[in-house]
Scaffold this motif. Structure first.
Motif, PDB file in Angstrom:
ATOM      1  N   UNK A   1      36.773 -14.330 -66.847  1.00  0.00           N
ATOM      2  CA  UNK A   1      36.202 -15.645 -67.169  1.00  0.00           C
ATOM      3  C   UNK A   1      34.740 -15.684 -66.729  1.00  0.00           C
ATOM      4  N   UNK A   2      33.834 -15.966 -67.690  1.00  0.00           N
ATOM      5  CA  UNK A   2      32.410 -16.063 -67.361  1.00  0.00           C
ATOM      6  C   UNK A   2      32.025 -17.479 -66.959  1.00  0.00           C
ATOM      7  N   UNK A   3      32.631 -18.469 -67.588  1.00  0.00           N
ATOM      8  CA  UNK A   3      32.281 -19.845 -67.271  1.00  0.00           C
ATOM      9  C   UNK A   3      32.870 -20.797 -68.285  1.00  0.00           C
ATOM     10  N   UNK A   4      32.286 -22.011 -68.375  1.00  0.00           N
ATOM     11  CA  UNK A   4      32.900 -23.071 -69.162  1.00  0.00           C
ATOM     12  C   UNK A   4      31.832 -23.798 -69.983  1.00  0.00           C
ATOM     13  N   UNK A   5      32.196 -24.078 -71.205  1.00  0.00           N
ATOM     14  CA  UNK A   5      31.368 -24.948 -72.045  1.00  0.00           C
ATOM     15  C   UNK A   5      31.970 -26.344 -71.963  1.00  0.00           C
ATOM     16  N   UNK A   6      31.188 -27.319 -71.511  1.00  0.00           N
ATOM     17  CA  UNK A   6      31.715 -28.664 -71.255  1.00  0.00           C
ATOM     18  C   UNK A   6      30.824 -29.716 -71.893  1.00  0.00           C
ATOM     19  N   UNK A   7      31.426 -30.839 -72.240  1.00  0.00           N
ATOM     20  CA  UNK A   7      30.681 -31.963 -72.779  1.00  0.00           C
ATOM     21  C   UNK A   7      31.458 -33.240 -72.498  1.00  0.00           C
ATOM     22  N   UNK A   8      30.764 -34.345 -72.265  1.00  0.00           N
ATOM     23  CA  UNK A   8      31.367 -35.673 -72.135  1.00  0.00           C
ATOM     24  C   UNK A   8      30.816 -36.536 -73.270  1.00  0.00           C
ATOM     25  N   UNK A   9      31.704 -37.113 -74.089  1.00  0.00           N
ATOM     26  CA  UNK A   9      31.274 -38.012 -75.151  1.00  0.00           C
ATOM     27  C   UNK A   9      32.361 -39.062 -75.364  1.00  0.00           C
TER      28      UNK A   9
ATOM     29  N   UNK B   1      30.706 -39.439 -63.739  1.00  0.00           N
ATOM     30  CA  UNK B   1      32.072 -38.913 -63.854  1.00  0.00           C
ATOM     31  C   UNK B   1      32.107 -37.499 -63.284  1.00  0.00           C
ATOM     32  N   UNK B   2      33.006 -37.263 -62.346  1.00  0.00           N
ATOM     33  CA  UNK B   2      33.177 -35.924 -61.780  1.00  0.00           C
ATOM     34  C   UNK B   2      34.541 -35.369 -62.200  1.00  0.00           C
ATOM     35  N   UNK B   3      34.494 -34.137 -62.739  1.00  0.00           N
ATOM     36  CA  UNK B   3      35.715 -33.468 -63.164  1.00  0.00           C
ATOM     37  C   UNK B   3      35.916 -32.205 -62.325  1.00  0.00           C
ATOM     38  N   UNK B   4      37.176 -31.873 -62.078  1.00  0.00           N
ATOM     39  CA  UNK B   4      37.511 -30.658 -61.335  1.00  0.00           C
ATOM     40  C   UNK B   4      38.647 -29.937 -62.063  1.00  0.00           C
ATOM     41  N   UNK B   5      38.601 -28.603 -62.063  1.00  0.00           N
ATOM     42  CA  UNK B   5      39.659 -27.825 -62.733  1.00  0.00           C
ATOM     43  C   UNK B   5      39.799 -26.454 -62.069  1.00  0.00           C
ATOM     44  N   UNK B   6      40.915 -25.819 -62.307  1.00  0.00           N
ATOM     45  CA  UNK B   6      41.177 -24.480 -61.755  1.00  0.00           C
ATOM     46  C   UNK B   6      42.270 -23.811 -62.587  1.00  0.00           C
ATOM     47  N   UNK B   7      42.476 -22.524 -62.328  1.00  0.00           N
ATOM     48  CA  UNK B   7      43.580 -21.804 -62.962  1.00  0.00           C
ATOM     49  C   UNK B   7      43.266 -21.089 -64.244  1.00  0.00           C
ATOM     50  N   UNK B   8      42.015 -21.159 -64.723  1.00  0.00           N
ATOM     51  CA  UNK B   8      41.677 -20.393 -65.927  1.00  0.00           C
ATOM     52  C   UNK B   8      41.731 -18.896 -65.617  1.00  0.00           C
ATOM     53  N   UNK B   9      42.137 -18.097 -66.599  1.00  0.00           N
ATOM     54  CA  UNK B   9      42.253 -16.659 -66.351  1.00  0.00           C
ATOM     55  C   UNK B   9      41.978 -15.826 -67.579  1.00  0.00           C
ATOM     56  N   UNK B  10      41.655 -14.570 -67.364  1.00  0.00           N
ATOM     57  CA  UNK B  10      41.432 -13.599 -68.440  1.00  0.00           C
ATOM     58  C   UNK B  10      41.801 -12.223 -67.903  1.00  0.00           C
ATOM     59  N   UNK B  11      43.064 -12.065 -67.513  1.00  0.00           N
ATOM     60  CA  UNK B  11      43.480 -10.863 -66.800  1.00  0.00           C
ATOM     61  C   UNK B  11      43.363  -9.594 -67.640  1.00  0.00           C
TER      62      UNK B  11
END
Length: 340
Positions: free
Chosen positions: A308-316, A293-303
């Motif tokens: 933004x340092x990165x993302x914590x992700x999990x698939x379950x 499974x490939x996921x793609x995302x954009x638009x996160x911000x912390x103005x």
């Protein structure tokens, strides 16, 4: 030349009055003796030759009834090296009060000479010292003199304590809760320092300030008392970049130059979620024979925060899993992609 009197011997020769102190003299003339009085012309150095009358008087005048400093308190530390003294209430029932011989020195009982330094006018009278050295033994002496050249045995005031040198230090100024220029979610900013000292009046405390400016002077109001060992201060912040400013102050009110520590960065707001999140390999609620499974995302911000340092992700297989805060996918500008 001044007016003198004598009965023909050294022991009976004395100056009647020192009208124009110094080398110029008053040059008395037209001297005429009257009943218990002497009439003559003399120049006091300011108004030219004028008529003068001296009484045959041997009684000393009365010293001022009040003598005090308007700038300093006796036996109390001050960072001003100019002492101002005021006095009132001197009197003389005979020839009248001519003025006052005054002196600052480091002895408690000095008698000033008979030279009038401050002429008697209207009360109160005032005299300010020249700049005095740091120390704990400054005294003011005052002798009241009348027109017959009788002077009192002196009023004394003091000791006055002066210190104009600031404390040394402090050293080892640092935060115990934050690291300079490193983002933190901790809202309580705690500071610690030690090593300040003052050899004369001793340490009183510190003027401290937290703000968002790198060079603010906290001023001289002491808001943290000095203690032996580490001294501390803390404040609770909202999100932003902060600095700590400190001046060490002694008991005379003299403070060191300001020291600054920072920047300390605090971020208490979560970043915004991505504006787009979708799979590039699968469609929601449809079967696929692709095990990756490939996921793609954009638009996160912390103005307004640390970024933004990165993302914590999990698939379950659960729809509402609460994931931890460990970062598996670093943030990049543009679209982030991850495949399981």
């Amino acid at each position: 030349v001044e007016l003198w009197m004598s009965q023909g011997t050294e022991a009976t020769t004395s100056r009647v009055a020192d009208i124009n102190s110094g080398s110029a003299g008053s040059n008395p003339s037209l001297i005429t003796a009257g009943a218990a009085r002497i009439f003559f012309a003399a120049d006091d150095g300011s108004l030219g030759s004028e008529p003068w009358v001296l009484h045959d008087e041997t009684v000393e005048p009365d010293d001022p009834t009040t003598v005090g400093s308007s700038s300093h308190a006796a036996s109390t530390w001050s960072n001003s090296n100019l002492i101002t003294v005021q006095w009132s209430g001197a009197s003389d029932s005979g020839s009248g009060v001519r003025g006052y011989s005054v002196l600052f020195d480091t002895s408690p009982s000095t008698v000033p000479d008979r030279t009038v330094d401050v002429f008697h006018t209207s009360n109160p009278h005032e005299f300010t010292s020249a700049a005095l050295a740091d120390g704990t033994s400054h005294y003011f002496h005052l002798s009241t003199c009348d027109w017959a050249d009788n002077c009192t045995s002196t009023e004394h005031l003091g000791p006055f304590w002066i210190e104009t040198q600031p404390p040394t230090g402090p050293s080892a100024l640092a935060s115990t809760s934050h690291t300079v220029d490193v983002w933190s979610t901790q809202t309580t900013l705690a500071m610690q320092w030690s090593g300040a000292s003052d050899a004369a009046s001793g340490m009183q405390g510190y003027s401290v300030l937290f703000d968002s400016n790198a060079t603010t002077d906290p001023g001289t109001p002491v808001n943290v008392a000095h203690v032996d060992g580490p001294n501390t201060a803390s404040d609770t912040m909202t999100g932003g970049t902060y600095w700590f400013h400190l001046r060490a102050c002694d008991n005379a009110g003299t403070c060191s130059e300001a020291q600054h520590s920072g920047p300390y960065k605090i971020d208490v707001s979560a970043p915004s979620n991505p504006s787009s999140l979708a799979s590039t390999s699968h469609t929601i609620s449809e079967f696929s024979n692709d095990p990756s499974i490939t996921m793609a995302w954009s638009g996160a911000g912390d103005d307004s925060g640390s970024g933004v340092a990165g993302y914590s992700v999990v698939v379950d297989e659960t729809s509402n899993t609460q994931i931890d805060t460990s970062i598996e996918v670093p943030h990049i500008d543009g679209t982030s992609v991850h495949t399981w």
